[in-house]
Scaffold this motif. Structure first.
Motif, short mmCIF file in Angstrom:
data_model
loop_
_atom_site.label_atom_id
_atom_site.label_comp_id
_atom_site.label_asym_id
_atom_site.label_seq_id
_atom_site.Cartn_x
_atom_site.Cartn_y
_atom_site.Cartn_z
N THR A 127 65.44 -15.46 22.06
CA THR A 127 64.69 -15.45 23.49
C THR A 127 64.73 -16.73 24.22
N GLU A 128 65.50 -17.79 23.78
CA GLU A 128 65.78 -18.98 24.61
C GLU A 128 64.63 -19.60 25.17
N MET A 129 63.49 -19.48 24.05
CA MET A 129 62.35 -20.55 24.30
C MET A 129 61.57 -20.34 22.94
N THR A 130 60.64 -21.21 22.93
CA THR A 130 59.52 -21.17 21.71
C THR A 130 58.39 -20.85 22.38
N VAL A 131 57.87 -19.88 21.31
CA VAL A 131 56.13 -19.47 21.67
C VAL A 131 55.33 -19.82 20.31
N ASN A 132 55.14 -20.91 20.07
CA ASN A 132 54.21 -21.50 18.96
C ASN A 132 52.47 -21.26 18.94
N ARG A 133 52.04 -20.84 17.66
CA ARG A 133 50.70 -20.70 17.66
C ARG A 133 50.19 -22.20 17.49
N VAL A 134 49.21 -22.67 18.14
CA VAL A 134 48.59 -24.17 17.75
C VAL A 134 47.27 -23.88 17.75
N ASP A 135 46.81 -24.56 16.58
CA ASP A 135 45.36 -24.62 16.34
C ASP A 135 44.79 -25.88 16.83
N HIS A 136 44.02 -25.66 17.85
CA HIS A 136 43.46 -26.97 18.57
C HIS A 136 42.46 -27.58 17.83
N THR A 137 42.52 -28.77 17.59
CA THR A 137 41.40 -29.58 17.00
C THR A 137 40.85 -30.55 18.10
N GLU A 138 41.23 -30.75 19.23
CA GLU A 138 40.97 -31.69 19.98
C GLU A 138 40.42 -30.80 21.25
N LYS A 139 39.72 -31.65 22.28
CA LYS A 139 39.13 -30.67 23.59
C LYS A 139 40.42 -30.57 24.37
N MET A 140 40.69 -29.42 24.90
CA MET A 140 41.79 -29.35 25.76
C MET A 140 41.32 -29.45 27.30
N ILE A 141 42.34 -30.22 27.84
CA ILE A 141 42.31 -30.50 29.34
C ILE A 141 43.12 -29.71 30.08
N PHE A 142 42.67 -28.94 31.03
CA PHE A 142 43.26 -28.34 32.01
C PHE A 142 43.61 -28.74 33.43
N GLU A 143 44.51 -28.46 33.97
CA GLU A 143 44.83 -28.82 35.46
C GLU A 143 45.55 -27.63 36.17
N ASP A 144 45.48 -27.34 37.42
CA ASP A 144 46.24 -26.42 38.15
C ASP A 144 47.70 -26.74 38.15
N THR A 145 48.59 -25.84 38.36
CA THR A 145 50.08 -26.35 38.35
C THR A 145 50.76 -25.23 38.90
N ARG A 146 51.67 -25.70 39.68
CA ARG A 146 52.85 -24.75 40.19
C ARG A 146 54.26 -25.04 39.79
N ASP A 147 54.16 -25.58 38.44
CA ASP A 147 55.32 -26.08 38.04
C ASP A 147 55.88 -24.74 37.13
N TYR A 148 56.27 -23.74 37.51
CA TYR A 148 56.81 -22.50 37.05
C TYR A 148 57.73 -21.86 38.19
N PRO A 149 58.37 -20.73 37.46
CA PRO A 149 59.16 -20.10 38.58
C PRO A 149 58.41 -19.37 39.55
N PRO A 150 58.70 -19.43 40.90
CA PRO A 150 57.61 -18.87 41.99
C PRO A 150 57.67 -17.39 41.64
N LYS A 151 58.36 -16.64 41.18
CA LYS A 151 58.15 -14.96 41.01
C LYS A 151 57.47 -14.71 39.70
N LEU A 152 57.33 -15.62 39.01
CA LEU A 152 56.58 -15.33 37.79
C LEU A 152 55.23 -14.80 37.73
N PRO A 153 54.27 -15.48 38.49
CA PRO A 153 52.97 -14.92 38.53
C PRO A 153 52.74 -13.51 39.21
N GLU A 154 53.54 -13.09 40.09
CA GLU A 154 53.48 -11.92 40.57
C GLU A 154 54.14 -10.69 39.31
N ALA A 155 55.30 -11.15 38.59
CA ALA A 155 55.66 -10.14 37.68
C ALA A 155 54.56 -9.97 36.60
N LEU A 156 54.07 -11.13 36.13
CA LEU A 156 53.06 -11.13 35.21
C LEU A 156 51.85 -10.49 35.43
#
Length: 249
Positions: A127-156
């Motif tokens: 797949t040329e990528m890694t998709v790992n399961r992560v068991d989070h033990t700490e608080k997750m911090i989210f931020e908005d981002t545009r750091d992804y291929p521009p056509k990805l959101p529409e396709a997804l």
């Protein structure tokens, strides 16, 4: 999700023996591709609680998988029936359950043992990528981002609109409090089992991502969904009574 059974036996072991005799990236990829085309017979637990498990002398737990009816006939323990399961689904089951150490193919004959690290190598190679399961033990911090291929959101969004169990989806930059570097997170609010949805989502994302890019797929909880809504707009949101794509501006 059960698949139509295809017997990979002869080809799979031929590819494995070729790899063992002369290891190289091309032969490893052929072995991986043969695995991904395969579905295998797996005994169900006798009490109907999931799949049967084999333990080794070190206490490791493995899913037994058989490449032919003949090899499956060597299973001597009580079962609750059998299942035809794709290799991809077996691999996802191991990744999803920290109690499992891997998959053992044909445990009572010519066998192949694929441990967690082997499964990750196979996934990375195919797949040329890694998709790992992560068991989070700490608080997750989210931020908005545009750091992804521009056509990805529409396709997804288009792909998720075909999945009635999906309610809402976000692409975020995420990190735990102790982490310095964030990673790309796909947060999805849906009903049902992540093992049935996430392989489908990963297949949609794969063509858009660069080699060796790591990202996380996370099933939303009430808390993470509220946090995501505060930081970003959804790339997909199901309308009442219908599916609706919400484009990223």
């Amino acid at each position: 999700m059960e698949q139509k059974f295809t017997n990979p036996g002869d080809e799979l072991f031929r590819r494995y023996e070729e790899l063992q005799s002369n290891p190289n990236s091309a032969k490893f990829l052929c072995f991986c591709q043969t695995l991904l085309k395969s579905a295998m017979l797996v005994p169900r637990h006798a009490e109907g609680k999931g799949l049967s498990i084999l333990s080794d002398q070190k206490g490791g737990n493995f899913i037994p998988a058989f490449t032919s009816r003949e090899d499956y006939g060597k299973w001597i323990f009580p079962t609750g029936g059998e299942a035809n399961i794709s290799f991809s689904m077996l691999s996802n089951t191991v990744v999803d359950d920290a109690r499992l150490g891997g998959i053992v193919i044909n445990p009572f004959g010519r066998q192949i043992i694929l441990r967690r690290e082997n499964l990750q190598m196979i996934r990375r190679a195919t797949t040329e990528m890694t998709v790992n399961r992560v068991d989070h033990t700490e608080k997750m911090i989210f931020e908005d981002t545009r750091d992804y291929p521009p056509k990805l959101p529409e396709a997804l969004a288009r792909a998720l609109s075909r999945r009635p169990e999906v309610c809402e989806a976000y692409i975020l930059s995420a990190r735990e409090e102790y982490e310095e570097e964030p990673h790309l997170l796909f947060l999805i609010d849906f009903d049902g089992d992540r093992k049935l949805l996430f392989p489908y989502v990963a297949d949609i994302i794969r063509p858009y991502m660069k080699k060796d890019v790591s990202f996380e797929l996370l099933k939303a909880t009430y808390t993470t969904l509220l946090a995501a809504r505060e930081k970003a707009k959804p790339i997909y949101k199901r309308a009442a009574g219908a599916s609706e794509q919400v484009p990223v501006p």
